[in-house]
Design an enzyme around this catalytic site. Structure first.
Site, mmCIF file in Angstrom:
data_model
loop_
_atom_site.group_PDB
_atom_site.id
_atom_site.type_symbol
_atom_site.label_atom_id
_atom_site.label_comp_id
_atom_site.label_asym_id
_atom_site.label_seq_id
_atom_site.Cartn_x
_atom_site.Cartn_y
_atom_site.Cartn_z
ATOM 1 N N THR A 115 0.853 -1.236 0.137
ATOM 2 C CA THR A 115 -0.017 -0.012 0.096
ATOM 3 C C THR A 115 0.760 1.387 0.066
ATOM 4 O O THR A 115 2.001 1.205 0.695
ATOM 5 C CB THR A 115 -0.875 0.065 1.111
ATOM 6 O OG1 THR A 115 -1.557 1.304 1.303
ATOM 7 C CG2 THR A 115 -0.104 -0.040 2.378
ATOM 8 N N TYR A 138 -1.742 0.535 10.264
ATOM 9 C CA TYR A 138 -1.913 -0.295 8.829
ATOM 10 C C TYR A 138 -0.738 -0.291 7.964
ATOM 11 O O TYR A 138 -0.492 -1.227 7.441
ATOM 12 C CB TYR A 138 -3.313 0.123 8.297
ATOM 13 C CG TYR A 138 -3.533 -0.122 6.729
ATOM 14 C CD1 TYR A 138 -3.591 -1.590 6.479
ATOM 15 C CD2 TYR A 138 -3.308 0.526 5.667
ATOM 16 C CE1 TYR A 138 -3.840 -2.111 5.242
ATOM 17 C CE2 TYR A 138 -3.247 0.236 4.589
ATOM 18 C CZ TYR A 138 -3.579 -0.895 4.117
ATOM 19 O OH TYR A 138 -3.609 -1.436 2.845
#
Length: 314
Positions: A115, A138
């Site tokens: 990501t 995250y």
């Protein structure tokens, strides 16, 4: 393949099937839906469970798998801020299980869905060599997953690619549409359909209109990038990292405006407080994958919002 019954995974499975690949999907179905992947072998495994690596090894051996695309992860930034240890357990533990199983089963290729959340906020498009300073747990879990894959690739046990994709949206077909309210496009469309004003989280960022700026990439382009990366792992370096984005930044206010326009709505967005862990600007420089693998995005923001809205009307 792991995590293949979700939004992105469903598109990756569709792309693989279209070119004739044989596929087995592993998913715990906590977020994925089996109906996204009809006619595909599905094994239900929780990758964060204590016996996940052993169960996955058995599946990989039985199906004679030669490549894994690892998509399974928890991915809500706000939730990761509230439950950081659980996120490390889920995402880190799940990736560890995948790598242990792939190694034990002799799988030679692993594509890891990472990501852009591994990067810090930047006024310039970020390259793969830009500092990795995640703003939330995250992003930390995804960066840890990259490190694990890189370290295992260095042993010669397998080849790996980490794909740092940016803000995925849109759909290739209505049945594969993103229905999760935690993502910005479905969240906005849910409120438009309910006749409620879309929410914008924070308008005091150091950007052109005060809202966060992101690089929105069509999910069909993300799927094609996974295939390009998987194919590239037959040769070349043992480990690589690629950005998957368009190189164009769109503010949240601009995205909301485009969605309101395509829906023919006169609603005005309302501003809510910032969400914890959201960097101001993250936009991709995706020139490396273009130069090395020949991959380029084929869709723009108009394609994203129009496809998402058409899926709602189907």
């Amino acid at each position: 393949m792991t995590g293949g019954a979700g939004y992105i995974g469903g598109h990756v499975v569709a792309a693989l099937r279209e070119r004739g690949d044989e596929i087995v999907v592993v998913d715990d179905l906590s977020a994925g839906r089996a109906e996204r992947i009809p006619g595909v072998r599905l094994e239900q495994i929780d990758l964060a469970a204590p016996d996940a690596a052993r169960a996955l090894t058995d599946v990989l051996r039985d199906a004679e798998v030669d490549g894994v695309i690892h998509l399974a992860a928890r991915k809500r930034v706000d939730e990761s801020v509230e439950r950081p240890l659980w996120y490390h357990e889920q995402n880190g533990g799940g990736t560890l299980a995948v790598l242990e199983a792939a190694t034990a089963a002799g799988v030679g290729r692993v594509v890891f869905s990472s990501t852009a959340a591994v990067y810090a906020s930047s006024d310039e498009p970020v390259t793969e060599d830009s500092p990795t300073v995640p703003a939330n747990p995250y992003g930390e879990t995804k960066l840890t997953g990259e490190w694990m894959l890189r370290a295992q690739a260095a042993t010669g046990a397998l080849r790996g690619v980490s794909l740092r994709y940016f803000n995925v949206a849109g759909t290739a077909s209505p049945e594969l549409a993103d229905a999760k309210g935690g993502n910005v496009v479905p969240m906005v469309l849910d409120r438009i359909e309910a006749g409620e004003a879309p929410r914008v989280f924070g308008d005091d960022y150091p950007t052109r209109d005060g809202t966060c700026v992101r690089d929105y990439i069509h999910v069909a382009d993300v799927a094609s990038a996974h295939l390009a990366a998987l194919d590239a792992l037959t040769a070349g370096p043992a480990y690589r990292v690629y950005n998957i984005g368009t190189g164009t930044g769109t503010s949240v206010r601009e995205l909301v405006g485009a969605l309101l326009e395509v829906a023919g709505s006169s609603l005005e967005p309302i501003v809510e407080p910032r969400r914890a862990g959201d960097p101001a600007v993250v936009v991709a420089d995706a020139s490396r994958i273009s130069a090395e693998l020949g991959w380029r995005p084929q869709h723009d923001l108009a394609d994203i919002v129009e496809s998402a809205w058409r899926a709602r009307r189907a």
